[in-house]
Design an enzyme around this catalytic site. Structure first.
Site, PDB file in Angstrom:
ATOM      1  N   LYS A   9       1.214  -1.602  -0.444  1.00 34.90           N
ATOM      2  CA  LYS A   9       0.073  -0.230  -0.189  1.00 34.90           C
ATOM      3  C   LYS A   9       0.744   1.544  -0.194  1.00 34.90           C
ATOM      4  CE  LYS A   9      -3.214  -2.770   2.329  1.00 34.90           C
ATOM      5  NZ  LYS A   9      -4.926  -2.248   3.104  1.00 34.90           N
ATOM      6  N   TYR A  49     -12.359  -3.317  -3.301  1.00 34.96           N
ATOM      7  CA  TYR A  49     -13.231  -3.234  -1.706  1.00 34.96           C
ATOM      8  C   TYR A  49     -15.030  -2.675  -2.307  1.00 34.96           C
ATOM      9  CZ  TYR A  49      -8.598  -3.149   0.517  1.00 34.96           C
ATOM     10  OH  TYR A  49      -6.688  -3.002   1.067  1.00 34.96           O
ATOM     11  N   ASN A 148      -2.357   0.073   7.299  1.00 35.84           N
ATOM     12  CA  ASN A 148      -1.505  -1.643   7.665  1.00 35.84           C
ATOM     13  C   ASN A 148      -0.151  -2.307   6.381  1.00 35.84           C
ATOM     14  OD1 ASN A 148      -2.965  -2.119   5.740  1.00 35.84           O
ATOM     15  ND2 ASN A 148      -5.051  -3.055   6.971  1.00 35.84           N
ATOM     16  N   HIS A 151      -2.211  -5.183   1.434  1.00 41.35           N
ATOM     17  CA  HIS A 151      -3.078  -6.194   0.962  1.00 41.35           C
ATOM     18  C   HIS A 151      -3.026  -8.124   0.876  1.00 41.35           C
ATOM     19  CE1 HIS A 151      -6.929  -8.060  -0.524  1.00 41.35           C
ATOM     20  NE2 HIS A 151      -6.310  -8.104  -1.120  1.00 41.35           N
ATOM     21  N   GLU A 162      -9.024 -11.085  -7.290  1.00 43.72           N
ATOM     22  CA  GLU A 162      -8.198 -10.458  -7.711  1.00 43.72           C
ATOM     23  C   GLU A 162      -7.196 -10.409  -8.636  1.00 43.72           C
ATOM     24  OE1 GLU A 162      -7.642 -10.622  -3.129  1.00 43.72           O
ATOM     25  OE2 GLU A 162      -9.208  -9.544  -2.753  1.00 43.72           O
TER      26      GLU A 162
END
Ligand code: ADP
Length: 185
Positions: A9, A49, A148, A151, A162
């Site tokens: 990320k 998402y 965080n 992913h 995905e």
């Protein structure tokens, strides 16, 4: 053999942790079969998402906030929408590094290396536990998507969807690693 999608990320890229995080996957023998840097579009992120995730996040967050006596006026649905949108915005706040890893039980192994969703609850030794510490509670109270770092696909089925979303078939490669030459030749 399984394939799984990993995304470093914007916080991982901006903190200069790309090399350290990648090394962890390479060290356990997972094979990188595709990789690219990009700023994802909102269209991709809405699929990645989806809106339903907002309901799950909203309900969990409401429970957490009630437990800790946080004051708020929004419904669980509204909280979920706010955090989901903030998470999507965070994901396109800078370039990310998307890659596909292949290996036996790759999905489960990668999730184990990554840790729990909230860095505070991630064990030392995991990526989220070693390089971050903030809780989902702190992030959600600030109406932010938790930074965080990584992913990782949650299930084998999710991984297939995905990988199709983030990669074209011709962006994935087949080759043999040295380990495969040595151990399975
Ligand atoms: P994971 O990334 O561990 O699979 P989820 O699919 O539940 O977790 O959530 C997707 C992402 O949304 C998380 O990685 C995190 O960035 C963000 N997120 C989830 N729950 C919260 C929360 N309560 N507060 C802030 N951000 C959250």
């Amino acid at each position: 053999m399984e394939k799984t999608l990993v995304i470093l990320k914007p916080d991982a890229v901006q903190r200069g942790l790309v090399g350290e995080i990648l090394t962890r996957f390479e060290k356990v023998g997972l094979k990188i079969v595709g990789m690219k840097m990009l700023v994802p579009t909102n269209e991709t992120l809405v699929k990645h998402y989806p809106d339903e995730l907002g309901d799950i996040i909203g309900n969990k967050t409401k429970q957490d906030w009630d437990k800790y006596g946080v004051e708020y006026t929004e419904s669980a649905e509204e909280i979920g929408k706010i955090i989901l949108n903030a998470t999507r915005d965070f994901m396109r706040s800078g370039p990310v590094l998307a890659f596909v890893l292949e290996g036996g039980h790759a999905v489960e192994v990668v999730r184990k290396l990554v840790g729990s969703t909230g860095p505070k609850d991630s064990l030392p030794g995991t990526i989220r536990g070693d390089y971050a510490h903030l809780s989902l509670g702190k992030a959600s109270i600030a109406r932010k998507g938790a930074a965080n770092l990584v992913h990782a696909s949650g299930t084998v089925e999710e991984a297939k969807v995905e990988i199709d979303l983030w990669f074209k078939p011709e962006e994935l490669y087949e080759y043999k690693t040295a380990q495969e030459h040595l151990t399975h030749a």
